[in-house]
Design a protein around this motif. Structure first.
Motif, PDB file in Angstrom:
ATOM      1  N   GLY A  60       0.953  -1.141  -0.092  1.00  0.00           N
ATOM      2  CA  GLY A  60       0.043   0.174  -0.011  1.00  0.00           C
ATOM      3  C   GLY A  60       0.853   1.275   0.062  1.00  0.00           C
ATOM      4  N   VAL A  61       0.242   2.525  -0.417  1.00  0.00           N
ATOM      5  CA  VAL A  61       0.973   3.703  -0.348  1.00  0.00           C
ATOM      6  C   VAL A  61       0.728   4.330   1.088  1.00  0.00           C
ATOM      7  CG1 VAL A  61       1.206   5.772  -1.532  1.00  0.00           C
ATOM      8  CG2 VAL A  61       0.174   3.737  -2.889  1.00  0.00           C
ATOM      9  N   ALA A  62       1.771   4.825   1.384  1.00  0.00           N
ATOM     10  CA  ALA A  62       1.945   5.934   2.578  1.00  0.00           C
ATOM     11  C   ALA A  62       1.342   7.287   2.363  1.00  0.00           C
ATOM     12  CB  ALA A  62       3.130   5.851   3.265  1.00  0.00           C
ATOM     13  N   PRO A  63       0.565   7.696   3.487  1.00  0.00           N
ATOM     14  CA  PRO A  63       0.234   9.128   3.054  1.00  0.00           C
ATOM     15  C   PRO A  63       1.044  10.304   2.681  1.00  0.00           C
ATOM     16  CG  PRO A  63      -0.409   8.664   5.454  1.00  0.00           C
ATOM     17  CD  PRO A  63       0.391   7.135   4.673  1.00  0.00           C
ATOM     18  N   VAL A  64       2.268  10.132   3.387  1.00  0.00           N
ATOM     19  CA  VAL A  64       3.041  11.164   3.558  1.00  0.00           C
ATOM     20  C   VAL A  64       4.673  10.435   3.171  1.00  0.00           C
ATOM     21  CG1 VAL A  64       4.238  13.147   4.449  1.00  0.00           C
ATOM     22  CG2 VAL A  64       1.900  12.588   5.041  1.00  0.00           C
ATOM     23  N   TYR A  65       5.399  10.951   2.196  1.00  0.00           N
ATOM     24  CA  TYR A  65       6.809  10.526   1.921  1.00  0.00           C
ATOM     25  C   TYR A  65       7.527  11.843   1.896  1.00  0.00           C
ATOM     26  CZ  TYR A  65       5.042   6.065   0.417  1.00  0.00           C
ATOM     27  OH  TYR A  65       4.504   4.699   0.058  1.00  0.00           O
ATOM     28  N   LEU A  66       8.898  11.542   2.261  1.00  0.00           N
ATOM     29  CA  LEU A  66       9.849  12.609   2.111  1.00  0.00           C
ATOM     30  C   LEU A  66      11.022  11.653   1.212  1.00  0.00           C
ATOM     31  CD1 LEU A  66      12.083  15.028   2.560  1.00  0.00           C
ATOM     32  CD2 LEU A  66      12.860  13.755   4.692  1.00  0.00           C
ATOM     33  N   ILE A  67      11.123  12.058   0.086  1.00  0.00           N
ATOM     34  CA  ILE A  67      12.021  11.326  -1.003  1.00  0.00           C
ATOM     35  C   ILE A  67      13.206  12.441  -1.082  1.00  0.00           C
ATOM     36  CG2 ILE A  67      12.291  10.612  -3.350  1.00  0.00           C
ATOM     37  CD1 ILE A  67       9.187  10.294  -3.317  1.00  0.00           C
ATOM     38  N   GLU A  68      14.253  11.874  -0.428  1.00  0.00           N
ATOM     39  CA  GLU A  68      15.434  12.771  -0.114  1.00  0.00           C
ATOM     40  C   GLU A  68      16.742  12.059  -0.589  1.00  0.00           C
ATOM     41  OE1 GLU A  68      16.088  15.576   3.481  1.00  0.00           O
ATOM     42  OE2 GLU A  68      17.293  13.869   3.621  1.00  0.00           O
ATOM     43  N   GLY A  69      17.632  13.011  -1.194  1.00  0.00           N
ATOM     44  CA  GLY A  69      18.862  12.401  -1.557  1.00  0.00           C
ATOM     45  C   GLY A  69      19.615  12.951  -2.941  1.00  0.00           C
ATOM     46  N   GLU A  70      20.931  12.966  -2.988  1.00  0.00           N
ATOM     47  CA  GLU A  70      21.669  13.501  -4.128  1.00  0.00           C
ATOM     48  C   GLU A  70      21.391  12.880  -5.533  1.00  0.00           C
ATOM     49  OE1 GLU A  70      24.889  11.085  -2.378  1.00  0.00           O
ATOM     50  OE2 GLU A  70      22.929  11.990  -1.676  1.00  0.00           O
ATOM     51  N   GLU A  71      20.946  11.647  -5.391  1.00  0.00           N
ATOM     52  CA  GLU A  71      20.752  10.764  -6.591  1.00  0.00           C
ATOM     53  C   GLU A  71      19.456  10.991  -7.278  1.00  0.00           C
ATOM     54  OE1 GLU A  71      21.907   9.464  -9.548  1.00  0.00           O
ATOM     55  OE2 GLU A  71      23.517   8.245  -8.219  1.00  0.00           O
ATOM     56  N   ALA A  72      19.619  11.922  -8.371  1.00  0.00           N
ATOM     57  CA  ALA A  72      18.615  12.232  -9.060  1.00  0.00           C
ATOM     58  C   ALA A  72      17.647  11.183  -9.726  1.00  0.00           C
ATOM     59  CB  ALA A  72      18.579  13.240 -10.177  1.00  0.00           C
ATOM     60  N   TYR A  73      18.398  10.192 -10.319  1.00  0.00           N
ATOM     61  CA  TYR A  73      17.656   8.867 -10.907  1.00  0.00           C
ATOM     62  C   TYR A  73      16.712   8.386  -9.938  1.00  0.00           C
ATOM     63  CZ  TYR A  73      16.842   4.210 -12.780  1.00  0.00           C
ATOM     64  OH  TYR A  73      16.394   3.133 -13.033  1.00  0.00           O
ATOM     65  N   PHE A  74      17.319   8.101  -8.527  1.00  0.00           N
ATOM     66  CA  PHE A  74      16.496   7.544  -7.608  1.00  0.00           C
ATOM     67  C   PHE A  74      15.299   8.377  -7.291  1.00  0.00           C
ATOM     68  CE2 PHE A  74      20.557   5.193  -6.068  1.00  0.00           C
ATOM     69  CZ  PHE A  74      20.490   4.268  -6.725  1.00  0.00           C
ATOM     70  N   ARG A  75      15.397   9.592  -7.181  1.00  0.00           N
ATOM     71  CA  ARG A  75      14.374  10.478  -6.593  1.00  0.00           C
ATOM     72  C   ARG A  75      13.373  10.424  -7.905  1.00  0.00           C
ATOM     73  NH1 ARG A  75      18.438  14.436  -6.267  1.00  0.00           N
ATOM     74  NH2 ARG A  75      17.456  15.751  -7.818  1.00  0.00           N
ATOM     75  N   ASP A  76      13.791  10.584  -9.001  1.00  0.00           N
ATOM     76  CA  ASP A  76      12.371  10.579 -10.051  1.00  0.00           C
ATOM     77  C   ASP A  76      11.981   9.165 -10.194  1.00  0.00           C
ATOM     78  OD1 ASP A  76      13.426  13.209 -10.669  1.00  0.00           O
ATOM     79  OD2 ASP A  76      14.587  12.354 -12.455  1.00  0.00           O
TER      80      ASP A  76
END
Length: 326
Positions: free
Chosen positions: A13-29
């Motif tokens: 399932g999908v969580a209601p709030v995410y912090l997607i953080e880090g210098e790797e742009a590929y991982f963030r996208d």
């Protein structure tokens, strides 16, 4: 959680709030797209809302209103804000209450490259699911490359995948592009070994510098000149080459005089224990006194070139003479 764990967590399932953080742009996208796909949004014009963090300065309540808005013609509404760094006071006043009791039909994504001074530490906030998109170690990245290659119909050796990671300086986006290039060149079902990677994957400058320093300490003059010529033709600075050589012989000297265990010294130098072992072997082969002398001579040349006492080209070739002929 680490980025590589996200796909498994989304199955539950999908969580209601995410912090997607880090210098790797590929991982963030990729993290954003994975969560978006899990939301099954059929009407993105209505239910995929994007904000820029700078545009929200002084107007965070408008973001909260967007989070509380119900989706239209979809079960989920996605609200994402990029480079959003609220202060502790802004978090307490505007977002703490929302994250404690979020809208069940909204998925809120905060997508940041890293932390900023004076901003609240969102990783530690209740109700926020943290996805670490920092760079992974070589072993995990090699597994990723192997998996990407498999998806593209390629059979890639583990050794070839590891070499790809080193050539691309652990840049996940570049590794993916280089794998796509190999898939186009060789076609589905092809076997990709070390030779294919060496022949067709462009080496990152840092890896070439590594090869240059290894050729220097290995006293492989022909290989050294080949790498140096390629670097200089592509605009790499002579003083940068000299600084890299100086740093390499400084490391050799440091490991030669240290009695610390490999693991302890590796942690202090920021390298793997295997690298410490190899450097100790190299220093032993060259001799501690020669390593010390070369380091002192190269340091003097590098400092002289930096201060203008020596021309940088002359300093570099004087260093080469000392490494190979003295």
């Amino acid at each position: 959680m680490k980025f590589v764990e996200l796909a498994r967590s989304l199955k539950g399932g999908v969580a209601p709030v995410y912090l997607i953080e880090g210098e790797e742009a590929y991982f963030r996208d990729h993290a954003v797209e994975s969560i978006r796909a899990a939301c099954h949004i059929a009407n993105p014009a209505l239910n995929d809302v994007r904000y820029d963090g700078d545009a929200l300065k002084g107007d965070i309540p408008s973001l909260v209103r967007a989070l509380e808005t119900l989706p239209f013609l979809d079960e989920k509404r996605l609200v994402r804000v990029h480079e959003f760094y609220p202060t502790e006071r802004e978090w307490e006043a505007n977002l703490k209450a929302y994250c404690a009791s979020p809208n069940p039909s909204t998925v809120f994504l905060i997508v940041n490259t890293g932390k900023k001074a004076g901003a609240a530490d969102l990783r530690k906030k209740a109700g926020v699911t943290y996805v670490d998109c920092g760079r992974e170690d070589e072993e995990k990245l090699a597994r990723m490359v192997y998996g990407v290659a498999k998806q593209m119909g390629l059979a890639m050796d583990g050794d070839a995948a590891s070499l790809m990671v080193r050539f691309c300086n652990r840049d996940a986006a570049r590794m993916k592009k280089e794998t796509e290039k190999l898939a186009l060149m060789f076609g589905e079902g092809a076997h990709i070994g070390r030779d294919a990677v060496e022949a067709y994957v462009a080496k990152d400058t840092e890896y070439k510098i590594y090869e240059l320093t290894q050729a220097a300490s290995g006293r492989n003059y022909a290989r050294f000149l080949e790498i140096l010529s390629d670097l200089l033709q592509k605009g790499y600075d002579e003083h940068a080459c000299l600084s890299a050589l100086t740093g390499h012989f400084r490391t050799l000297y440091e490991v030669s005089v240290s009695a610390a265990p490999d693991a302890e010294l590796a942690k202090a130098l920021g390298v793997k224990p295997y690298a410490v072992q190899k450097n100790r072997q190299t220093a032993a082969r060259l001799g501690r006194e020669r390593v010390r002398t070369l380091y002192e001579q190269l340091y003097a040349l590098s400092s002289g070139a930096k201060s203008g006492k020596f021309a940088k080209t002359g300093a570099l070739f004087d260093a080469i003479a000392k490494i190979f002929y003295m």
